[in-house]
Design a protein around this motif. Structure first.
Motif, PDB file in Angstrom:
ATOM      1  N   VAL A  34     -90.073  16.078  -4.943  1.00 15.26           N
ATOM      2  CA  VAL A  34     -89.720  16.887  -3.765  1.00 15.26           C
ATOM      3  C   VAL A  34     -89.907  18.359  -4.112  1.00 15.26           C
ATOM      4  CG1 VAL A  34     -87.885  17.523  -2.157  1.00 15.26           C
ATOM      5  CG2 VAL A  34     -88.142  15.140  -2.885  1.00 15.26           C
ATOM      6  N   LYS A  36     -90.110  21.060  -2.030  1.00 16.23           N
ATOM      7  CA  LYS A  36     -89.646  22.109  -1.106  1.00 16.23           C
ATOM      8  C   LYS A  36     -89.066  23.274  -1.898  1.00 16.23           C
ATOM      9  CE  LYS A  36     -85.063  20.132  -0.425  1.00 16.23           C
ATOM     10  NZ  LYS A  36     -84.586  18.893   0.188  1.00 16.23           N
ATOM     11  N   ASN A  57     -90.217  19.477   3.165  1.00 16.35           N
ATOM     12  CA  ASN A  57     -89.328  19.465   4.337  1.00 16.35           C
ATOM     13  C   ASN A  57     -89.759  20.423   5.431  1.00 16.35           C
ATOM     14  OD1 ASN A  57     -87.818  18.558   1.961  1.00 16.35           O
ATOM     15  ND2 ASN A  57     -86.099  18.363   3.398  1.00 16.35           N
ATOM     16  N   ILE A  79     -90.645  14.880   4.667  1.00 14.68           N
ATOM     17  CA  ILE A  79     -89.325  14.249   4.557  1.00 14.68           C
ATOM     18  C   ILE A  79     -88.245  15.036   5.306  1.00 14.68           C
ATOM     19  CG2 ILE A  79     -89.893  13.157   2.344  1.00 14.68           C
ATOM     20  CD1 ILE A  79     -88.215  15.285   0.929  1.00 14.68           C
ATOM     21  N   MET A 161     -86.025   4.715   5.420  1.00  9.08           N
ATOM     22  CA  MET A 161     -85.583   5.822   4.569  1.00  9.08           C
ATOM     23  C   MET A 161     -84.138   6.144   4.895  1.00  9.08           C
ATOM     24  SD  MET A 161     -84.868   9.332   4.646  1.00  9.08           S
ATOM     25  CE  MET A 161     -85.707  10.910   4.595  1.00  9.08           C
ATOM     26  N   LEU A 163     -80.775   8.986   3.617  1.00  7.30           N
ATOM     27  CA  LEU A 163     -80.211  10.064   2.813  1.00  7.30           C
ATOM     28  C   LEU A 163     -78.696   9.992   3.024  1.00  7.30           C
ATOM     29  CD1 LEU A 163     -80.969  12.669   1.128  1.00  7.30           C
ATOM     30  CD2 LEU A 163     -80.947  13.897   3.295  1.00  7.30           C
ATOM     31  N   THR A 201     -81.996  10.133  -4.557  1.00 10.46           N
ATOM     32  CA  THR A 201     -82.353  11.502  -4.921  1.00 10.46           C
ATOM     33  C   THR A 201     -81.800  11.726  -6.329  1.00 10.46           C
ATOM     34  OG1 THR A 201     -80.306  12.424  -4.034  1.00 10.46           O
ATOM     35  CG2 THR A 201     -82.139  12.226  -2.497  1.00 10.46           C
ATOM     36  N   THR A 202     -81.819  12.961  -6.786  1.00  7.63           N
ATOM     37  CA  THR A 202     -81.370  13.251  -8.148  1.00  7.63           C
ATOM     38  C   THR A 202     -80.011  12.620  -8.464  1.00  7.63           C
ATOM     39  OG1 THR A 202     -82.655  15.279  -8.292  1.00  7.63           O
ATOM     40  CG2 THR A 202     -80.693  15.142  -9.704  1.00  7.63           C
ATOM     41  N   ARG A 217     -86.896  10.027  -4.170  1.00  6.03           N
ATOM     42  CA  ARG A 217     -87.308  11.383  -3.808  1.00  6.03           C
ATOM     43  C   ARG A 217     -86.532  12.384  -4.666  1.00  6.03           C
ATOM     44  NH1 ARG A 217     -85.417   8.947   0.849  1.00  6.03           N
ATOM     45  NH2 ARG A 217     -83.743  10.479   0.742  1.00  6.03           N
ATOM     46  N   ILE A 218     -87.194  12.934  -5.667  1.00  5.63           N
ATOM     47  CA  ILE A 218     -86.487  13.704  -6.686  1.00  5.63           C
ATOM     48  C   ILE A 218     -86.959  15.162  -6.698  1.00  5.63           C
ATOM     49  CG2 ILE A 218     -85.941  13.853  -9.152  1.00  5.63           C
ATOM     50  CD1 ILE A 218     -84.953  11.253  -7.826  1.00  5.63           C
ATOM     51  N   GLY A 219     -86.013  16.083  -6.479  1.00  7.75           N
ATOM     52  CA  GLY A 219     -86.310  17.512  -6.556  1.00  7.75           C
ATOM     53  C   GLY A 219     -85.645  18.145  -7.769  1.00  7.75           C
ATOM     54  N   THR A 220     -84.317  18.264  -7.696  1.00 11.25           N
ATOM     55  CA  THR A 220     -83.546  18.997  -8.696  1.00 11.25           C
ATOM     56  C   THR A 220     -83.782  18.533 -10.134  1.00 11.25           C
ATOM     57  OG1 THR A 220     -81.886  19.294  -6.975  1.00 11.25           O
ATOM     58  CG2 THR A 220     -81.204  19.779  -9.227  1.00 11.25           C
ATOM     59  N   ARG A 226     -82.143  24.306  -6.745  1.00 11.67           N
ATOM     60  CA  ARG A 226     -82.797  25.165  -5.753  1.00 11.67           C
ATOM     61  C   ARG A 226     -81.929  26.380  -5.496  1.00 11.67           C
ATOM     62  NH1 ARG A 226     -84.157  20.161  -3.971  1.00 11.67           N
ATOM     63  NH2 ARG A 226     -82.151  19.889  -2.949  1.00 11.67           N
TER      64      ARG A 226
HETATM   65  C1  LIG Z   1     -84.293  17.892  -0.777  1.00 11.35           C
HETATM   66  C2  LIG Z   1     -84.405  16.435  -0.514  1.00 11.35           C
HETATM   67  C3  LIG Z   1     -84.480  15.519  -1.580  1.00 11.35           C
HETATM   68  C4  LIG Z   1     -84.379  15.913  -3.050  1.00 11.35           C
HETATM   69  O1  LIG Z   1     -83.060  16.093  -3.426  1.00 11.35           O
HETATM   70  P1  LIG Z   1     -82.649  16.464  -4.957  1.00 11.35           P
HETATM   71  O2  LIG Z   1     -81.180  16.326  -4.944  1.00 11.35           O
HETATM   72  O3  LIG Z   1     -83.126  17.846  -5.198  1.00 11.35           O
HETATM   73  O4  LIG Z   1     -83.312  15.464  -5.831  1.00 11.35           O
HETATM   74  C5  LIG Z   1     -84.660  14.180  -1.264  1.00 11.35           C
HETATM   75  N1  LIG Z   1     -84.743  13.765   0.027  1.00 11.35           N
HETATM   76  C6  LIG Z   1     -84.660  14.607   1.061  1.00 11.35           C
HETATM   77  C7  LIG Z   1     -84.762  14.091   2.462  1.00 11.35           C
HETATM   78  C8  LIG Z   1     -84.472  15.961   0.825  1.00 11.35           C
HETATM   79  O5  LIG Z   1     -84.375  16.799   1.871  1.00 11.35           O
END
Ligand SMILES: *Cc1c(COP(=O)(O)O)cnc(C)c1O
Length: 227
Positions: A34, A36, A57, A79, A161, A163, A201-202, A217-220, A226
């Motif tokens: 991810v 963004k 996003n 996403i 999907m 969240l 996610t993370t 879906r991995i960002g952090t 962020r």
């Molecule tokens: C930002 C986001 C993520 C990533 O989240 P992290 O906690 O940074 O891994 C995953 N899914 C969606 C829909 C997001 O908006």
């Protein structure tokens, strides 16, 4: 080895470990990075380390990165919340939309998908907590929406999907993801050919893999916190 490489290896190890621990086939969970709020340089660095799929996003932000990475053949996943005034750009720039929750948006994406591209892959976002504030369809509304989406020739329904609300407790995390898995199983029993469970996610990736996620879906964990 730089920080990004190290974090990527850690995430890959955690995915592999969870696959083993929960009886999932090795390599059955795909990593969606991810990206963004991160720059095109960060995307490129991960692409060079073998990451193929990126989640965004915000449409304009993603378009900027795509312009800077013209030669990369990467999979781009939308996403974020899909607004109707952005459907044209989403249908043109992205390979996947994970956050589909309204038929009006589906119809617009279908109409806008360019003829020279394959059908747009979509997942329906489910609001498993049924929180009023959150996007996603309720479990009750899921099957009718899935049926309608399947009638659109330029969209290809791939799965679901979610969240879920953040939870610290592993058992609580698992319960939320189990609901999405069960919803997917019900649709499969009704004849829908689905292959994607986009969840985790993370903070809750292990629980999602335990419950059958095919894509996390991995960002952090990859890029750090962020701003
Ligand atoms: C930002 C986001 C993520 C990533 O989240 P992290 O906690 O940074 O891994 C995953 N899914 C969606 C829909 C997001 O908006």
């Amino acid at each position: 080895m730089n920080d990004l490489h190290e974090r990527l290896q850690r995430v890959r190890r955690e995915i592999a470990k969870a696959e083993r621990q929960f009886g999932r086939e090795a390599g059955s969970v795909k990593l969606l990075a991810v990206s963004k709020t991160r720059g095109a340089d960060a995307v490129l660095a991960l692409a060079r380390l073998g990451v193929t799929d990126f989640g965004e996003n915000y449409v304009q932000e993603a378009q900027g990165k795509l312009r800077q990475l013209p030669e990369q053949s990467l999979g781009w996943h939308f996403i974020g919340p899909a607004q109707s005034n952005k459907t044209g750009a989403i249908a043109t720039c992205f390979d996947w939309v994970h956050s589909l929750a309204r038929m009006r948006i589906a119809t617009r994406l279908d109409a806008a998908r360019p003829a020279d591209l394959p059908p747009l892959n979509v997942c329906i976002q489910v609001n498993i907590d049924a929180e009023v504030s959150k996007s996603g369809v309720t479990l009750d509304a899921l099957e009718p929406l899935a049926e309608q989406i399947c009638s659109l020739p330029r969209l290809r329904l791939r799965g679901l999907m979610a969240l879920p609300a953040p939870a610290a407790d592993f058992a609580v995390q698992r319960r939320a993801f189990a609901q999405l898995r069960q919803a997917q199983e019900r649709l499969s029993d009704r004849g829908f050919a689905l292959d994607t469970l986009s969840m985790g996610t993370t903070n809750d990736m292990r629980a999602a893999i335990a419950e059958g996620a095919t894509l996390v879906r991995i960002g952090t964990a990859l890029f750090g916190p962020r701003k």
